[in-house]
Design an enzyme around this catalytic site. Structure first.
Site, mmCIF file in Angstrom:
data_model
loop_
_atom_site.group_PDB
_atom_site.id
_atom_site.type_symbol
_atom_site.label_atom_id
_atom_site.label_comp_id
_atom_site.label_asym_id
_atom_site.label_seq_id
_atom_site.Cartn_x
_atom_site.Cartn_y
_atom_site.Cartn_z
ATOM 1 C CG ASP A 53 -0.252 -0.167 2.507
ATOM 2 O OD1 ASP A 53 0.952 -0.512 2.497
ATOM 3 O OD2 ASP A 53 -0.883 0.062 3.548
ATOM 4 C CG HIS A 257 23.192 5.752 -16.944
ATOM 5 N ND1 HIS A 257 22.429 5.252 -17.958
ATOM 6 C CD2 HIS A 257 23.435 7.048 -17.278
ATOM 7 C CE1 HIS A 257 22.227 6.188 -18.878
ATOM 8 N NE2 HIS A 257 22.828 7.287 -18.483
ATOM 9 C CG ASP A 274 24.941 13.842 -13.861
ATOM 10 O OD1 ASP A 274 24.102 14.721 -13.620
ATOM 11 O OD2 ASP A 274 25.023 13.259 -14.962
ATOM 12 C CG ASP A 285 21.435 16.947 -16.174
ATOM 13 O OD1 ASP A 285 22.227 16.437 -15.366
ATOM 14 O OD2 ASP A 285 21.208 16.478 -17.308
ATOM 15 C CG HIS A 367 28.071 10.846 -22.893
ATOM 16 N ND1 HIS A 367 28.058 12.212 -22.936
ATOM 17 C CD2 HIS A 367 28.901 10.515 -21.877
ATOM 18 C CE1 HIS A 367 28.839 12.690 -21.977
ATOM 19 N NE2 HIS A 367 29.368 11.679 -21.323
ATOM 20 C CG HIS A 371 20.089 15.947 -22.263
ATOM 21 N ND1 HIS A 371 19.325 16.600 -21.333
ATOM 22 C CD2 HIS A 371 21.157 15.457 -21.563
ATOM 23 C CE1 HIS A 371 19.884 16.490 -20.134
ATOM 24 N NE2 HIS A 371 21.011 15.809 -20.244
ATOM 25 C CG HIS A 378 17.503 12.751 -20.874
ATOM 26 N ND1 HIS A 378 17.900 11.448 -20.862
ATOM 27 C CD2 HIS A 378 18.511 13.434 -20.257
ATOM 28 C CE1 HIS A 378 19.086 11.343 -20.284
ATOM 29 N NE2 HIS A 378 19.463 12.537 -19.893
ATOM 30 C CD GLU A 401 25.090 15.633 -20.304
ATOM 31 O OE1 GLU A 401 25.496 14.773 -19.521
ATOM 32 O OE2 GLU A 401 23.880 15.880 -20.485
ATOM 33 C CE1 TYR A 405 32.243 10.006 -17.913
ATOM 34 C CE2 TYR A 405 32.172 10.054 -20.316
ATOM 35 C CZ TYR A 405 31.741 10.538 -19.103
ATOM 36 O OH TYR A 405 30.815 11.548 -19.067
ATOM 37 N NE ARG A 422 28.019 13.367 -16.969
ATOM 38 C CZ ARG A 422 28.125 12.124 -16.515
ATOM 39 N NH1 ARG A 422 28.961 11.272 -17.090
ATOM 40 N NH2 ARG A 422 27.412 11.722 -15.482
ATOM 41 C CD GLU A 424 24.684 17.336 -17.247
ATOM 42 O OE1 GLU A 424 24.926 16.581 -16.274
ATOM 43 O OE2 GLU A 424 23.744 17.142 -18.043
HETATM 44 N N1 GLY Z 1 21.901 13.304 -15.480
HETATM 45 C C1 GLY Z 1 21.519 12.756 -16.712
HETATM 46 C C2 GLY Z 1 22.248 13.364 -17.807
HETATM 47 O O1 GLY Z 1 23.213 14.059 -17.580
HETATM 48 O O2 GLY Z 1 21.871 13.263 -18.934
HETATM 49 MN MN MN Z 2 22.512 15.708 -18.743
HETATM 50 MN MN MN Z 3 23.600 15.002 -15.745
#
Ligand code: GLY
Ligand code: MN
Ligand code: MN
Length: 459
Positions: A53, A257, A274, A285, A367, A371, A378, A401, A405, A422, A424
């Site tokens: 519940d 991730h 992140d 983000d 990557h 975005h 996203h 970003e 790596y 990274r 961003e």
């Molecule tokens: N935190 C997700 C991205 O950077 O796309």
């Molecule tokens: Mn991002």
């Molecule tokens: Mn991010």
């Protein structure tokens, strides 16, 4: 207190919508775009059970929030152009004093009209009975096609119900159209009031990143840094995150991730964080990477400065008129050149253009450079139009970003292995210079070291 009914995050009574006029204008604009032959149906997000519940905290569908501001589950908004009793109909849960004792206030059909501007509102239980009438003699049903199996089935059921009225001379809709192209292109361009919230969301996250950096030290757990971030956001008014925070120290930063956040910071590690809060339905983000002990090693600094140079080159391309892929291309150019200079790519006579074409960065940068950002982290909106990268326009917000790596077992000089970086930021397209919404959190390596040195970082 173990009642089996869902908890909701419904605000208290009579909370006025601060952006009611703007939402009304959005509906007016959409009604015009729909044309008289279409009806738009937008369902509320379903509640999601965590176990038995207990429900996950409720989050309304971004589309429904953008169009109506209505925060409750079990609702469907209808826009039916030229409907004689009014075009905006809201089906929702009726008031229920008994349930409200357990779950809190419900706006009810009265609130739907008075506070959310619906022309008419009906209990959600009357949806099956009333919708065929609303759909009668329309050509098109516009709705989030294919998003939710259950809602897809219900739409088909309503169509059948209208078809059953054929002998009365009523015609049923013959086209189902995705709502995306009506809503998402509009959501992509942010209004002044949306940008105000996004600036604040980014500022809250930026302050939380700074607090977290000032807490980091060898021996500190990743989880503690996560907790620091969550608390800092919540204390500033952002109760929810836009996505689960990533706090990866050492080689954990190479897992894109990584959300376990279960490691312990070691002396000599870099830490990649992140994390971004959600504020009033809008995401931030931000990623920063910093040394656990407060000082970059020479090798870390070389890689870090390369990523930073790539990020700055990419941000410089976020200008109205440029196309979506220009920041990515700018980042790739800097990164590929730098990877050659640092000995991570063996060029063997190939020039930079060829190396980029051959995607030689891919083992270290897998990557894209960003975005769209908005209500969803996203966010919605097309990246290409008619097969071409779309052009930036003022009011669009995106992330920039780039990263590197170097996996622990990568073919790379030993001093770089196990490093993930990274950087961003959230960037607004303007008429002129790009506006970096997340600029308040330092990314220059010297500034990071100064910030960290200013803290008494003990575990
Ligand atoms: N935190 C997700 C991205 O950077 O796309
Ligand atoms: Mn991002
Ligand atoms: Mn991010």
């Amino acid at each position: 207190m173990n009642d089996p009914q869902p908890q909701t995050s419904v605000a208290g009574p009579a909370r006025p919508l601060s952006n009611a006029a703007e939402l009304k204008q959005r509906r007016r604009d959409l009604l015009k775009a729909l044309g008289d032959e279409a009806v738009l149906l937008l369902p509320a997000a379903p509640e999601v059970i965590r176990n038995r519940d207990v429900h996950h905290p409720y989050r309304q569908s971004s589309d429904l929030t953008w169009l109506t501001g209505f925060p409750e589950p079990e609702a469907v908004a209808v826009l039916a152009p030229k409907r004689k009793e009014g075009a905006f109909v809201l089906f929702c849960r009726p008031r229920d004093p008994e349930r409200e004792v357990w779950d809190g206030y419900r706006y009810g059909v009265e609130g739907a009209v008075e506070q959310f501007g619906a022309d008419e509102a009906f209990p959600i239980a009357e949806l099956d009975q009333r919708l065929p009438d609303i759909l009668a003699d329309r050509r098109r049903v516009v709705y989030p096609l294919g998003l939710d199996d259950d809602f897809d089935r219900r739409v088909i059921g309503w169509l059948r119900a209208v078809r059953a009225l054929a002998r009365k001379g009523i015609s049923a809709p013959s086209e189902l159209v995705s709502a995306d192209r009506y809503l998402h292109e509009r959501r992509l361009i942010k209004s002044k009031s949306e940008l105000k919230i996004m600036r604040r969301a980014a500022a809250i996250s930026a302050a939380a990143h700074q607090r977290l950096m000032q807490r980091a030290a060898p021996g500190c757990t990743e989880q503690r840094l996560e907790a620091t971030f969550l608390a800092a956001c919540a204390e500033q008014g952002a109760r929810f995150q836009a996505y689960p925070p990533i706090v990866g120290s050492g080689a954990n930063a190479c897992v894109l991730h990584y959300v376990e956040n279960a490691g312990v910071l070691s002396d000599g590690d870099l830490v990649l964080v992140d994390a971004g809060c959600e504020l009033e339905g809008y995401a931030s983000d931000i990623t920063r990477t910093f040394p656990a002990n407060g000082r970059f090693s020479a090798a870390q600094r070389r890689l870090y400065e390369l990523v930073l140079k790539a990020q700055r080159a990419a941000i410089a391309k976020v200008r109205a008129g440029n196309h979506w892929n220009q920041p990515h291309k700018a980042a790739l150019k800097v990164l590929t050149q730098g990877l050659v200079e640092l000995g991570l790519i063996q060029a063997e006579g190939a020039d930079l253009k060829q190396l980029i074409k051959d995607e030689r960065h891919k083992p270290f940068y897998m990557h894209k450079t960003g975005h769209w950002l908005g209500m969803d982290v996203h966010d919605v909106g097309q990246y290409k139009q008619a097969g071409r990268w779309r052009r930036f326009e003022p009011g669009m917000v995106l992330t920039v970003e780039p990263g590197l790596y170097i996996a622990p077992d990568a073919e790379a000089p030993a001093e770089y292995r196990g490093i993930g970086i990274r950087i961003e930021d959230d960037v607004l397209v303007t008429d002129g210079e790009p506006e970096v919404l997340s600029a308040a959190v330092p990314k220059d390596p010297d500034e990071i070291e100064v910030l960290m040195a200013a803290a008494s970082r003990t575990v």
